[in-house]
Design an enzyme around this catalytic site. Structure first.
Site, PDB file in Angstrom:
ATOM      1  N   LYS A 120      18.393 -10.460 122.573  1.00 45.43           N
ATOM      2  CA  LYS A 120      19.294 -10.990 123.597  1.00 45.43           C
ATOM      3  C   LYS A 120      19.761  -9.928 124.603  1.00 45.43           C
ATOM      4  O   LYS A 120      19.601  -8.729 124.380  1.00 45.43           O
ATOM      5  CB  LYS A 120      20.499 -11.630 122.919  1.00 45.43           C
ATOM      6  CG  LYS A 120      20.148 -12.867 122.098  1.00 45.43           C
ATOM      7  CD  LYS A 120      21.412 -13.463 121.490  1.00 45.43           C
ATOM      8  CE  LYS A 120      21.125 -14.731 120.714  1.00 45.43           C
ATOM      9  NZ  LYS A 120      22.373 -15.309 120.182  1.00 45.43           N
ATOM     10  N   TYR A 168      18.630 -24.259 125.218  1.00 47.09           N
ATOM     11  CA  TYR A 168      19.795 -24.485 124.364  1.00 47.09           C
ATOM     12  C   TYR A 168      20.364 -25.900 124.481  1.00 47.09           C
ATOM     13  O   TYR A 168      21.519 -26.138 124.141  1.00 47.09           O
ATOM     14  CB  TYR A 168      20.879 -23.445 124.670  1.00 47.09           C
ATOM     15  CG  TYR A 168      20.536 -22.079 124.132  1.00 47.09           C
ATOM     16  CD1 TYR A 168      20.584 -21.820 122.768  1.00 47.09           C
ATOM     17  CD2 TYR A 168      20.134 -21.058 124.984  1.00 47.09           C
ATOM     18  CE1 TYR A 168      20.254 -20.579 122.265  1.00 47.09           C
ATOM     19  CE2 TYR A 168      19.806 -19.804 124.483  1.00 47.09           C
ATOM     20  CZ  TYR A 168      19.868 -19.575 123.128  1.00 47.09           C
ATOM     21  OH  TYR A 168      19.541 -18.337 122.617  1.00 47.09           O
ATOM     22  N   ARG A 221      15.557 -14.468 109.350  1.00 43.25           N
ATOM     23  CA  ARG A 221      16.975 -14.798 109.273  1.00 43.25           C
ATOM     24  C   ARG A 221      17.716 -13.825 108.353  1.00 43.25           C
ATOM     25  O   ARG A 221      18.855 -13.442 108.618  1.00 43.25           O
ATOM     26  CB  ARG A 221      17.159 -16.254 108.867  1.00 43.25           C
ATOM     27  CG  ARG A 221      16.598 -17.198 109.955  1.00 43.25           C
ATOM     28  CD  ARG A 221      16.864 -18.644 109.708  1.00 43.25           C
ATOM     29  NE  ARG A 221      18.255 -18.989 109.886  1.00 43.25           N
ATOM     30  CZ  ARG A 221      18.878 -19.098 111.067  1.00 43.25           C
ATOM     31  NH1 ARG A 221      18.233 -18.836 112.190  1.00 43.25           N
ATOM     32  NH2 ARG A 221      20.148 -19.456 111.127  1.00 43.25           N
ATOM     33  N   ARG A 262      22.389  -7.761 113.013  1.00 41.38           N
ATOM     34  CA  ARG A 262      23.674  -8.139 113.610  1.00 41.38           C
ATOM     35  C   ARG A 262      24.812  -7.242 113.132  1.00 41.38           C
ATOM     36  O   ARG A 262      25.719  -6.936 113.911  1.00 41.38           O
ATOM     37  CB  ARG A 262      23.961  -9.612 113.351  1.00 41.38           C
ATOM     38  CG  ARG A 262      23.051 -10.510 114.198  1.00 41.38           C
ATOM     39  CD  ARG A 262      23.287 -11.954 113.917  1.00 41.38           C
ATOM     40  NE  ARG A 262      22.548 -12.809 114.837  1.00 41.38           N
ATOM     41  CZ  ARG A 262      22.109 -14.016 114.525  1.00 41.38           C
ATOM     42  NH1 ARG A 262      22.313 -14.509 113.316  1.00 41.38           N
ATOM     43  NH2 ARG A 262      21.457 -14.732 115.414  1.00 41.38           N
ATOM     44  N   ASN A 277      25.424 -11.405 119.856  1.00 40.26           N
ATOM     45  CA  ASN A 277      24.996 -10.996 118.519  1.00 40.26           C
ATOM     46  C   ASN A 277      23.554 -10.482 118.465  1.00 40.26           C
ATOM     47  O   ASN A 277      22.930 -10.477 117.413  1.00 40.26           O
ATOM     48  CB  ASN A 277      25.241 -12.106 117.503  1.00 40.26           C
ATOM     49  CG  ASN A 277      24.479 -13.378 117.798  1.00 40.26           C
ATOM     50  OD1 ASN A 277      23.558 -13.389 118.610  1.00 40.26           O
ATOM     51  ND2 ASN A 277      24.847 -14.446 117.123  1.00 40.26           N
ATOM     52  N   HIS A 310      18.240 -13.814 118.228  1.00 42.92           N
ATOM     53  CA  HIS A 310      18.144 -15.235 117.882  1.00 42.92           C
ATOM     54  C   HIS A 310      16.895 -15.388 117.037  1.00 42.92           C
ATOM     55  O   HIS A 310      15.895 -14.709 117.264  1.00 42.92           O
ATOM     56  CB  HIS A 310      17.994 -16.093 119.143  1.00 42.92           C
ATOM     57  CG  HIS A 310      17.470 -17.470 118.878  1.00 42.92           C
ATOM     58  ND1 HIS A 310      18.292 -18.520 118.557  1.00 42.92           N
ATOM     59  CD2 HIS A 310      16.197 -17.946 118.849  1.00 42.92           C
ATOM     60  CE1 HIS A 310      17.538 -19.610 118.355  1.00 42.92           C
ATOM     61  NE2 HIS A 310      16.269 -19.279 118.531  1.00 42.92           N
ATOM     62  N   GLU A 322      10.227 -23.808 119.845  1.00 48.00           N
ATOM     63  CA  GLU A 322      10.670 -22.623 120.575  1.00 48.00           C
ATOM     64  C   GLU A 322       9.484 -21.756 120.996  1.00 48.00           C
ATOM     65  O   GLU A 322       9.458 -21.242 122.120  1.00 48.00           O
ATOM     66  CB  GLU A 322      11.666 -21.826 119.723  1.00 48.00           C
ATOM     67  CG  GLU A 322      12.983 -22.566 119.569  1.00 48.00           C
ATOM     68  CD  GLU A 322      13.992 -21.864 118.685  1.00 48.00           C
ATOM     69  OE1 GLU A 322      15.184 -22.221 118.778  1.00 48.00           O
ATOM     70  OE2 GLU A 322      13.619 -20.962 117.900  1.00 48.00           O
TER      71      GLU A 322
END
Length: 140
Positions: A11, A51, A87, A104, A114, A117, A128
């Protein structure tokens, strides 16, 4: 465990701080392979489409503005149980709740900023990936 693909974004808060290499090193150290990657600048409209699932949530406008505020790095990761592995390496959405050693915990500035993604399931990953990459760009 099956080999699968997942989608990842580095990000704007992380790209601004030149953390792309450090984040990718953690992903690769966890056994994930980057099979497609590009640095792009999302427009507000593109962020809104991506989003759209959050359109009715109070943070939607702020999220879209943030994601279109600086370049991002979109990528496809591949490996055994890649969705869960990514994740795990990312850590909890709220960096205060993230486990030590996660991306993170180490790099995020806040819940909203954060740093990364990752897809939350196979269907989401497929959608995605298709939003950002053509089949010709997946070179695993």
């Amino acid at each position: 465990m099956a080999i699968q693909r997942t989608f990842s974004i580095i990000k704007p808060d992380a790209t601004r701080r030149n953390l792309t290499g450090a984040i990718n090193a953690r992903l690769e150290a966890a056994g994930l392979r980057i099979v497609a990657q590009k640095r792009i600048f999302l427009t507000g409209e593109q962020a809104g489409v991506f989003y759209a699932v959050h359109k009715d949530r109070p943070f939607y406008e702020e999220l879209c503005a943030f994601m279109s505020s600086a370049p991002i790095v979109v990528q496809v990761l591949e490996g055994e149980d890649a969705i869960a592995k990514n994740r795990e390496v990312m850590g909890a959405t709220n960096p205060a709740d993230a486990a030590e050693g996660t991306i993170r915990k180490e790099f995020a500035l806040s819940v909203g900023e954060n740093s990364v993604h990752g897809s939350d399931g196979p269907e989401t990953a497929a959608a995605e990936i298709a939003y950002f990459f053509s089949g010709l760009e997946l070179v695993g």
